[in-house]
Design an enzyme around this catalytic site. Structure first.
Site, short mmCIF file in Angstrom:
data_model
loop_
_atom_site.label_atom_id
_atom_site.label_comp_id
_atom_site.label_asym_id
_atom_site.label_seq_id
_atom_site.Cartn_x
_atom_site.Cartn_y
_atom_site.Cartn_z
N LYS A 157 4.38 -13.92 6.05
CA LYS A 157 4.56 -14.96 5.04
C LYS A 157 6.07 -15.11 4.79
O LYS A 157 6.55 -15.16 3.66
CB LYS A 157 3.82 -14.58 3.76
CG LYS A 157 3.70 -15.72 2.73
CD LYS A 157 2.84 -16.86 3.20
CE LYS A 157 2.67 -17.92 2.11
NZ LYS A 157 1.93 -19.11 2.56
N ASP A 183 -1.72 -17.47 6.03
CA ASP A 183 -2.79 -18.36 5.59
C ASP A 183 -3.23 -19.29 6.71
O ASP A 183 -4.43 -19.56 6.87
CB ASP A 183 -2.38 -19.15 4.34
CG ASP A 183 -0.95 -19.65 4.38
OD1 ASP A 183 -0.10 -18.98 4.97
OD2 ASP A 183 -0.68 -20.72 3.79
N TYR A 193 0.81 -1.21 0.00
CA TYR A 193 0.00 0.00 0.00
C TYR A 193 0.85 1.27 0.00
O TYR A 193 0.31 2.37 0.14
CB TYR A 193 -0.92 0.02 1.22
CG TYR A 193 -2.10 -0.92 1.15
CD1 TYR A 193 -2.12 -1.99 0.24
CD2 TYR A 193 -3.19 -0.77 1.98
CE1 TYR A 193 -3.19 -2.86 0.18
CE2 TYR A 193 -4.27 -1.64 1.92
CZ TYR A 193 -4.26 -2.68 1.02
OH TYR A 193 -5.32 -3.54 0.96
N ASP A 206 -5.09 -5.21 6.50
CA ASP A 206 -6.33 -4.78 5.84
C ASP A 206 -7.31 -5.94 5.74
O ASP A 206 -8.50 -5.80 6.01
CB ASP A 206 -5.99 -4.23 4.46
CG ASP A 206 -7.18 -3.56 3.78
OD1 ASP A 206 -8.17 -3.24 4.48
OD2 ASP A 206 -7.12 -3.34 2.57
#
Length: 359
Positions: free
Chosen positions: A191, A224, A124, A248
């Protein structure tokens, strides 16, 4: 003690839910003077400016603000005003409490999760290269030459910067919040198993910061796996800290676990500034109908009151909100078992019920 706080009513239903919220705050009698500033689509239509400089100046001057939802014109090239405000004011931390309240329709009970999202970095950051543009092709050729990856020439590219400074700052914020609010655990979401030089950096810094807070338990979890665990056993999470994009997504997921955006407050906080706001949009089709749920804005006001040190007033307001929700009589249509229930309260009616309880 008195306070001057910037008030941005916003667009669409923003002025209605803001007016209802202000009435409740005024019933608490904590000595707030509102510095009202206008921004958004209605201002753009009148002046050609979405975000007048006077709004930024007011927020910098007062250090604290609360805003209703603001409409960003679609398809006009304007960047989200929420993103612009965060960057202008260096509000690097997005704080999203997600808490269960008796009476809110939800699949889970007794959830009390706080999502801490880094606000200024990651995907972002706005570093993008349009497909086919000269700078995009130049970057693709550079990557081919120096990294060995064969990126097709018709690719659009977004850069994901994650810095040591930004990671340390947001993780420290999460631990300080946990310590100040009697929280037991901070979980870093990442991640790093795949994105070793961005998320890997974030995780490494998070582990370093955690060593300075031996009183708070530290976990880390791949994003995840976190999604799966949130919908299976959300009660295992306490404070969660993460880069911008994951924040987000997961903050909305967590809001869904406790009943949706109608009860989801938020804050954007920096070293010098704090801006509080509901998470939902401006819902222009409901403008002027006096029917939209104001509670997300009101819970944001509870956060604001705690931020300025008015904890007793914040507790009174939160208790009144919880009691009204539990009773189920003076709530808007979206919080009724039947959304067509004719007994649903109006926006102003919710404020009336809360003020009655605060007397």
């Amino acid at each position: 003690m008195g306070y001057t706080i910037t008030l941005i009513p916003g667009d669409g239903v923003g002025p209605e839910i803001t007016e209802a919220t202000c009435r409740v705050i005024e019933a608490l009698d904590v000595g707030i003077t509102w510095d009202v500033q206008e921004a958004g689509l209605h201002v753009f239509e009148q002046t050609g400016e979405l975000l007048p400089q006077s709004v930024i100046d007011s927020l910098r001057r007062n250090k604290v603000g609360i805003k209703g939802p603001i409409t960003t014109p679609v398809g006009t090239g304007f960047r989200s005003l929420n993103v612009t405000l965060r960057k202008e004011l260096k509000c690097y931390a997005n704080l999203r409490p997600c808490k269960s309240y008796t009476g809110v329709q939800s699949r889970f009970d007794e959830i009390d999760i706080v999502v801490v999202r880094e606000n200024l970095e990651d995907l972002y950051a706005g570093i993008e290269f349009e497909e086919g543009a000269g700078n995009a092709l130049e970057l693709i050729h550079f990557i081919r030459a120096h990294h060995g990856s064969h990126i097709p020439l018709d690719a659009g590219i977004t850069i994901k910067p994650i810095t040591v400074e930004g990671s340390r700052r947001i993780v420290k914020f999460a631990f300080e919040y946990a310590r100040a609010n009697g929280r037991q655990t901070v979980t870093a979401i990442h991640k790093a198993n795949i994105q070793k030089h961005s998320d890997g950096l974030f995780l490494r810094v998070a582990r370093e910061v955690a060593e300075d807070y031996p009183d708070i338990e530290f976990w880390d979890m791949i994003v995840d796996a976190t999604c799966m665990q949130l919908v299976r056993r959300p009660e295992q999470f306490d404070v969660m800290v993460m880069p911008n994009l994951y924040g987000d997504i997961l903050s909305d997921l967590c809001a869904g676990l406790v009943g949706g955006l109608g009860v989801a407050p938020g804050a954007n906080i920096g070293d010098q500034m704090a801006l509080f706001e509901p998470i939902h949009g401006s819902a222009p089709k409901y403008t002027g109908q006096n029917k939209v749920n104001p509670m997300a804005q009101m819970f944001s006001a509870v956060m604001m009151l705690r931020h300025i040190g008015e904890r007793e007033a914040a507790d009174r307001m939160e208790t009144a909100l919880a009691d009204v929700i539990a009773e189920g009589k003076h709530v808007t249509y979206d919080m009724k078992p039947d959304r067509n229930d004719p007994t649903a309260a109006s926006t102003s009616g919710v404020a009336d019920a809360l003020i009655e309880r605060l007397r």
